[in-house]
Design a protein around this motif. Structure first.
Motif, mmCIF file in Angstrom:
data_model
loop_
_atom_site.group_PDB
_atom_site.id
_atom_site.type_symbol
_atom_site.label_atom_id
_atom_site.label_comp_id
_atom_site.label_asym_id
_atom_site.label_seq_id
_atom_site.Cartn_x
_atom_site.Cartn_y
_atom_site.Cartn_z
ATOM 1 N N ILE A 55 38.276 16.681 -8.065
ATOM 2 C CA ILE A 55 38.978 16.492 -9.334
ATOM 3 C C ILE A 55 40.238 15.644 -9.140
ATOM 4 N N LEU A 56 40.943 15.874 -8.045
ATOM 5 C CA LEU A 56 42.183 15.134 -7.777
ATOM 6 C C LEU A 56 41.938 13.634 -7.618
ATOM 7 N N LYS A 57 40.714 13.243 -7.283
ATOM 8 C CA LYS A 57 40.394 11.820 -7.118
ATOM 9 C C LYS A 57 40.277 11.102 -8.451
ATOM 10 N N GLY A 58 40.071 11.853 -9.525
ATOM 11 C CA GLY A 58 39.970 11.251 -10.849
ATOM 12 C C GLY A 58 38.565 10.772 -11.171
ATOM 13 N N GLU A 59 38.395 10.319 -12.397
ATOM 14 C CA GLU A 59 37.089 9.887 -12.866
ATOM 15 C C GLU A 59 36.631 8.599 -12.182
ATOM 16 N N SER A 60 35.323 8.453 -12.080
ATOM 17 C CA SER A 60 34.734 7.284 -11.432
ATOM 18 C C SER A 60 33.359 7.029 -12.046
ATOM 19 N N LYS A 61 32.608 6.143 -11.451
ATOM 20 C CA LYS A 61 31.262 5.855 -11.944
ATOM 21 C C LYS A 61 30.362 7.078 -11.849
ATOM 22 N N THR A 62 30.633 7.946 -10.890
ATOM 23 C CA THR A 62 29.777 9.119 -10.677
ATOM 24 C C THR A 62 30.482 10.444 -10.974
ATOM 25 N N LEU A 110 44.299 15.766 -15.419
ATOM 26 C CA LEU A 110 43.482 16.364 -14.343
ATOM 27 C C LEU A 110 43.769 17.857 -14.186
ATOM 28 N N GLU A 111 44.329 18.465 -15.235
ATOM 29 C CA GLU A 111 44.586 19.901 -15.205
ATOM 30 C C GLU A 111 43.278 20.666 -15.382
ATOM 31 N N ILE A 112 43.073 21.670 -14.538
ATOM 32 C CA ILE A 112 41.874 22.504 -14.627
ATOM 33 C C ILE A 112 42.154 23.602 -15.653
ATOM 34 N N VAL A 113 41.727 23.367 -16.891
ATOM 35 C CA VAL A 113 42.022 24.305 -17.981
ATOM 36 C C VAL A 113 40.940 25.357 -18.139
ATOM 37 N N GLY A 114 39.741 25.063 -17.666
ATOM 38 C CA GLY A 114 38.651 26.026 -17.732
ATOM 39 C C GLY A 114 37.930 26.030 -19.074
ATOM 40 N N ILE A 115 36.830 26.755 -19.114
ATOM 41 C CA ILE A 115 36.009 26.859 -20.327
ATOM 42 C C ILE A 115 36.076 28.261 -20.935
ATOM 43 N N ASP A 116 36.943 29.117 -20.404
ATOM 44 C CA ASP A 116 36.996 30.506 -20.861
ATOM 45 C C ASP A 116 37.374 30.617 -22.335
ATOM 46 N N ASN A 117 38.285 29.758 -22.786
ATOM 47 C CA ASN A 117 38.683 29.771 -24.192
ATOM 48 C C ASN A 117 37.506 29.401 -25.091
ATOM 49 N N GLU A 118 36.720 28.394 -24.671
ATOM 50 C CA GLU A 118 35.549 27.990 -25.447
ATOM 51 C C GLU A 118 34.500 29.095 -25.466
ATOM 52 N N ILE A 119 34.297 29.730 -24.336
ATOM 53 C CA ILE A 119 33.330 30.834 -24.260
ATOM 54 C C ILE A 119 33.750 31.976 -25.194
ATOM 55 N N LYS A 120 35.046 32.272 -25.210
ATOM 56 C CA LYS A 120 35.551 33.363 -26.040
ATOM 57 C C LYS A 120 35.416 33.053 -27.528
ATOM 58 N N LYS A 121 35.793 31.826 -27.915
ATOM 59 C CA LYS A 121 35.840 31.493 -29.338
ATOM 60 C C LYS A 121 34.486 31.127 -29.931
ATOM 61 N N GLN A 122 33.619 30.515 -29.123
ATOM 62 C CA GLN A 122 32.360 30.008 -29.653
ATOM 63 C C GLN A 122 31.135 30.831 -29.256
ATOM 64 N N HIS A 123 31.280 31.662 -28.209
ATOM 65 C CA HIS A 123 30.097 32.342 -27.675
ATOM 66 C C HIS A 123 30.332 33.829 -27.399
#
Length: 208
Positions: A55-62, A110-123
């Motif tokens: 993650i620290l390397k940032g976005e790339s082609k892959t 590049l902050e790792i915010v997680g998907i827990d909020n989405e899981i809680k609110k949507q699922h």
């Protein structure tokens, strides 16, 4: 960090050697269970550390990041455009050289915010429902026959959950809703149409 990774990998290797020895000279079952538990812990630590460094390397082609799969953080509702953006990335990876999509990471900070909020609110706070929704979206918009090229798992980093989607190169063209064709370029996903589309198909999938 490198020293820690080396130590953990060495520890994992030593545990594997111990397990092989125990297979020849067995101990009691509880001891073996304890060793397996330690080995699993080490494996999870090394995987999380590898993802963190990636993650620290940032976005790339892959590699691409999305903060959520379908949750609009401003309205707190499901947003089909946000979901389409993630599916578009997956199709781009399949039509190119493969790649990883990590959901639960802010692509700007590049902050790792997680998907827990989405899981809680949507699922209803159910990771299983979240994964089922993801699976159904792949099936509906990309096609179940491309599932062999897509691996996805919920992983834990920094005490939050992320979704790691690993895509391998498809041996045939892949479309969203059987119409739109995307490829991955560095570091974005582009729609191909007309002559560009025909030329790409003829060169990239020349064995068809």
């Amino acid at each position: 960090p490198r020293a820690i990774i080396f130590f953990l990998l060495k520890w994992e290797n030593n545990l594997n050697l111990l397990k092989e020895e125990l297979a020849v000279n067995p101990m009691n079952i509880s001891s073996m269970d304890e060793i397996n538990a330690i080995a699993n812990t080490v494996s999870n630590l090394t995987t999380a550390d590898s993802l963190r460094n990636l993650i620290l390397k940032g976005e790339s082609k892959t590699l691409e990041f999305k903060e959520t799969f379908s949750l609009n953080l401003h309205t707190n509702n499901r947003d089909k455009e946000i979901e389409f953006s993630a599916l578009k990335t997956i199709v781009g990876f399949l039509n190119s050289e493969g790649g990883k999509l990590i959901i639960g990471v802010n692509d700007d900070s590049l902050e790792i915010v997680g998907i827990d909020n989405e899981i809680k609110k949507q699922h209803r706070n159910s990771p299983d429902k979240y994964l089922l929704h993801f699976k159904n979206a792949i099936k509906e918009h990309i096609g179940i026959d491309y599932s062999e090229y897509i691996e996805y798992n919920i992983m834990q980093i920094n005490k939050v959950n992320i979704l790691l989607v690993e895509c391998s190169k498809s041996n045939r063209p892949c479309y969203i809703d059987k119409v739109k064709f995307y490829i991955r370029t560095n570091p974005s996903t582009d729609l191909l149409e007309g002559d560009q589309f025909i030329q790409y198909i003829n060169t990239h999938f020349k064995d068809l």
